[in-house]
Write a protein that holds these residues in place. Structure first.
Motif, mmCIF file in Angstrom:
data_model
loop_
_atom_site.group_PDB
_atom_site.id
_atom_site.type_symbol
_atom_site.label_atom_id
_atom_site.label_comp_id
_atom_site.label_asym_id
_atom_site.label_seq_id
_atom_site.Cartn_x
_atom_site.Cartn_y
_atom_site.Cartn_z
ATOM 1 N N UNK A 404 25.873 28.985 36.628
ATOM 2 C CA UNK A 404 25.791 28.615 38.052
ATOM 3 C C UNK A 404 24.422 28.028 38.368
ATOM 4 N N UNK A 405 23.355 28.711 37.874
ATOM 5 C CA UNK A 405 22.001 28.248 38.165
ATOM 6 C C UNK A 405 21.747 26.860 37.584
ATOM 7 N N UNK A 406 22.274 26.613 36.388
ATOM 8 C CA UNK A 406 22.075 25.305 35.762
ATOM 9 C C UNK A 406 22.655 24.200 36.641
ATOM 10 N N UNK A 407 23.868 24.413 37.127
ATOM 11 C CA UNK A 407 24.489 23.417 38.001
ATOM 12 C C UNK A 407 23.735 23.261 39.306
ATOM 13 N N UNK A 408 23.272 24.383 39.843
ATOM 14 C CA UNK A 408 22.535 24.347 41.122
ATOM 15 C C UNK A 408 21.205 23.611 40.969
ATOM 16 N N UNK A 409 20.515 23.806 39.816
ATOM 17 C CA UNK A 409 19.248 23.106 39.561
ATOM 18 C C UNK A 409 19.472 21.592 39.535
ATOM 19 N N UNK A 410 20.539 21.138 38.886
ATOM 20 C CA UNK A 410 20.821 19.699 38.833
ATOM 21 C C UNK A 410 21.118 19.152 40.223
ATOM 22 N N UNK A 411 21.830 19.957 41.038
ATOM 23 C CA UNK A 411 22.111 19.524 42.410
ATOM 24 C C UNK A 411 20.822 19.332 43.201
ATOM 25 N N UNK A 412 19.887 20.268 43.051
ATOM 26 C CA UNK A 412 18.607 20.155 43.760
ATOM 27 C C UNK A 412 17.823 18.940 43.281
ATOM 28 N N UNK A 413 17.820 18.706 41.965
ATOM 29 C CA UNK A 413 17.095 17.561 41.426
ATOM 30 C C UNK A 413 17.655 16.252 41.953
ATOM 31 N N UNK A 414 18.972 16.190 42.106
ATOM 32 C CA UNK A 414 19.592 14.972 42.612
ATOM 33 C C UNK A 414 19.163 14.687 44.049
ATOM 34 N N UNK A 415 18.838 15.750 44.811
ATOM 35 C CA UNK A 415 18.387 15.547 46.194
ATOM 36 C C UNK A 415 17.087 14.757 46.243
ATOM 37 N N UNK A 416 16.227 14.963 45.217
ATOM 38 C CA UNK A 416 14.916 14.289 45.217
ATOM 39 C C UNK A 416 15.051 12.789 45.008
ATOM 40 N N UNK A 417 16.237 12.341 44.544
ATOM 41 C CA UNK A 417 16.449 10.906 44.352
ATOM 42 C C UNK A 417 16.844 10.204 45.649
ATOM 43 N N UNK A 418 17.081 10.992 46.684
ATOM 44 C CA UNK A 418 17.495 10.431 47.967
ATOM 45 C C UNK A 418 16.254 10.164 48.837
ATOM 46 N N UNK A 419 16.273 9.018 49.503
ATOM 47 C CA UNK A 419 15.138 8.657 50.374
ATOM 48 C C UNK A 419 15.102 9.571 51.601
ATOM 49 N N UNK A 420 13.949 10.155 51.839
ATOM 50 C CA UNK A 420 13.762 10.982 53.015
ATOM 51 C C UNK A 420 14.458 12.339 52.949
ATOM 52 N N UNK A 421 14.616 12.879 51.712
ATOM 53 C CA UNK A 421 15.262 14.189 51.604
ATOM 54 C C UNK A 421 14.389 15.272 52.238
ATOM 55 N N UNK A 422 15.002 16.384 52.625
ATOM 56 C CA UNK A 422 14.313 17.475 53.307
ATOM 57 C C UNK A 422 13.505 18.279 52.290
ATOM 58 N N UNK A 423 12.207 18.025 52.229
ATOM 59 C CA UNK A 423 11.359 18.684 51.240
ATOM 60 C C UNK A 423 11.237 20.189 51.487
ATOM 61 N N UNK A 424 11.148 20.580 52.761
ATOM 62 C CA UNK A 424 11.010 22.009 53.065
ATOM 63 C C UNK A 424 12.246 22.791 52.622
ATOM 64 N N UNK A 425 13.426 22.211 52.888
ATOM 65 C CA UNK A 425 14.658 22.875 52.465
ATOM 66 C C UNK A 425 14.753 22.927 50.946
ATOM 67 N N UNK A 426 14.308 21.829 50.284
ATOM 68 C CA UNK A 426 14.314 21.794 48.823
ATOM 69 C C UNK A 426 13.452 22.919 48.256
ATOM 70 N N UNK A 427 12.231 23.043 48.790
ATOM 71 C CA UNK A 427 11.316 24.091 48.303
ATOM 72 C C UNK A 427 11.890 25.474 48.574
ATOM 73 N N UNK A 428 12.469 25.661 49.767
ATOM 74 C CA UNK A 428 13.052 26.966 50.111
ATOM 75 C C UNK A 428 14.200 27.323 49.155
ATOM 76 N N UNK A 429 15.121 26.368 48.910
ATOM 77 C CA UNK A 429 16.277 26.628 48.042
ATOM 78 C C UNK A 429 15.842 26.886 46.597
ATOM 79 N N UNK A 430 14.884 26.084 46.113
ATOM 80 C CA UNK A 430 14.413 26.251 44.737
ATOM 81 C C UNK A 430 13.710 27.593 44.563
ATOM 82 N N UNK A 431 12.848 27.934 45.534
ATOM 83 C CA UNK A 431 12.135 29.217 45.455
ATOM 84 C C UNK A 431 13.118 30.383 45.507
#
Length: 469
Positions: A404-431
């Motif tokens: 599950x974590x492996x798939x979730x990590x890839x999902x988060x990484x894909x968000x960083x490829x999007x212009x103007x992604x929510x950095x705070x939410x990314x950091x919160x979810x990853x942490x």
């Protein structure tokens, strides 16, 4: 029904003939069976002045069979009276106990022929199944019953399915205090040929190995079950369990330098002690049944309870002088099983909520001949086994979450490829996910460290250990 409604348990003894190796060494037969229920062992002794003499040790059982008695005769007086009990809704159990090489597998499974091929037709497994098929086709043909077979082994503290590629099984107790062997394969059988095929399949993968007393020792208890069910709803009607116990000489291996061998010997000792107390409990009223003390007695719990529970033990002995010590150990064990009166000891209060450790403590406390060091060692072994199971469960859970974590990590990484992604939410979810992973890893690491500590303690205690007599 008078045939099976006799004593709740019978205890019989069988002596095998001297084998080719013993004859080649010109060994002397030190075991005599003067009548149908008496065994005398002529034990070699040496006086202080080095004079040699024989000390006669006498034992009495329900039946004693000498080397000239066939498997069919042994079956007629041991397991056969239990067959009808199964069709009357009872639970029957037949144990073969003794040193490896004393004839357990020959008696239960049949005679070995050329190239170590076993003729299963003449063993108690097949003889009992044949009688069950005959009763099913005649006296009970209108009862709408059918027969299933299961075959598993108990090795150490683990249970493996011998009819399903040694799949590891779990032993659980349900809300009704019934023991369930989760995942055990049961095969419907209609003929002796089906029985032979399943026996050959299971025996080919049963665990065996070398011990201090025998080069090819059975390292596990093999449990072959003939289960009678009602056809309309598959409800259990009766059950016959036939058990080829591990070689009892393995108990001496608790003083080995190898941990695996020590643990095997300790587990066999524990299971045989618990088995003895459970059989003895059949003859005592209002006594606690310490079935949770070992995996063997846990899976056979229904063999020791209820008015329709019937048990037979066949103690196997070797006649040669070189096996005299093991023969006497077998006879003393069987003799203690035979002591069934309630006057043997004060009754133990029944407590259905009693934990495994309490059952084991109860059993060990009843064995006055065991040293304090041995009691401590058995408790150490139980803690090692408990930690092994705990670590494996946590590790399994961690491995499943990793997917599950492996798939979730890839999902988060894909968000960083999007212009103007929510950095705070990314950091919160990853942490948040890293915290979960760290928590699981910390729990696993802590359990592994605790397991290592218990293994170290087991090793230290084993050096001080005097094996039980």
């Amino acid at each position: 029904n008078a045939e099976y409604m006799g004593p709740a348990q019978d205890l019989c003894l069988r002596k095998r003939p001297l084998n080719r190796k013993e004859t080649g060494r010109k060994e002397i037969d030190v075991v005599a069976i003067p009548n149908r229920d008496t065994v005398i062992v002529h034990e070699p002794k040496t006086k202080v002045d080095l004079t040699k003499y024989l000390e006669n040790q006498q034992f009495r059982f329900d039946y004693a069979f000498d080397q000239g008695v066939s498997n069919q005769t042994v079956y007629r007086y041991t397991a056969r009276p239990l067959v009808e009990c199964v069709f009357e809704g009872g639970v029957a159990t037949c144990f073969a106990y003794g040193q490896t090489g004393s004839g357990k597998t020959h008696t239960m499974g049949g005679e070995f022929q050329a190239k170590a091929q076993q003729n299963c037709s003449g063993g108690i497994y097949a003889l009992a199944a044949n009688d069950m098929f005959q009763l099913l086709a005649t006296r009970y043909k209108h009862e709408n019953l059918f027969i299933e077979v299961s075959f598993f082994e108990i090795y150490g503290n683990k249970v493996f399915d011998l009819l399903n590629k040694k799949h590891k099984l779990r032993i659980l107790e349900d809300g009704n205090s019934q023991i369930q062997v989760v995942g055990l394969k049961a095969s419907t059988v209609t003929s002796i040929d089906d029985i032979k095929r399943l026996l050959l399949e299971g025996n080919s993968i049963r665990t065996s190995g070398q011990t201090s007393a025998n080069q090819h020792s059975s390292r596990s208890h093999a449990v072959f079950q003939l289960i009678v069910r009602k056809r309309q709803n598959r409800r259990l009607h009766g059950k016959f369990s036939l058990i080829d116990l591990a070689g009892n000489e393995r108990g001496a291996d608790t003083n080995s330098s190898d941990r695996t061998t020590r643990m095997e010997g300790a587990e066999i000792n524990k299971s045989l002690l618990c088995l003895k107390e459970c059989i003895r409990a059949l003859g005592r009223n209002n006594a606690h049944l310490p079935f949770r003390g070992s995996k063997l007695t846990q899976v056979l719990r229904d063999s020791f309870i209820g008015k329709n529970a019937r048990t037979c033990m066949i103690a196997m002995i070797s006649p040669g002088m070189s096996c005299c010590e093991h023969t006497l150990n077998t006879l003393r064990y069987a003799d203690r099983v035979k002591e069934l009166s309630s006057s043997d000891r004060p009754p133990v209060d029944d407590n259905v909520e009693m934990e495994d450790a309490d059952d084991l403590k109860t059993v060990l406390s009843l064995e006055n001949q065991l040293s304090n060091e041995y009691l401590t060692y058995q408790q150490n072994v139980q803690r090692v086994e408990a930690m092994e199971e705990k670590v494996c469960d946590i590790h399994q859970d961690y491995c499943e979450k990793m997917e599950f974590w492996k798939g979730r990590h890839f999902q988060l990484l894909q968000q960083t490829n999007q212009f103007g992604y929510d950095q705070e939410k990314f950091v919160f979810d990853l942490k948040s996910m890293l915290d979960q992973q760290l928590s699981c890893l910390t729990q696993l690491k802590s359990s592994v460290d605790e397991w290592a500590m218990e293994m170290k303690e087991e090793e230290i205690v084993s050096f001080k250990l005097q094996p039980p007599k």
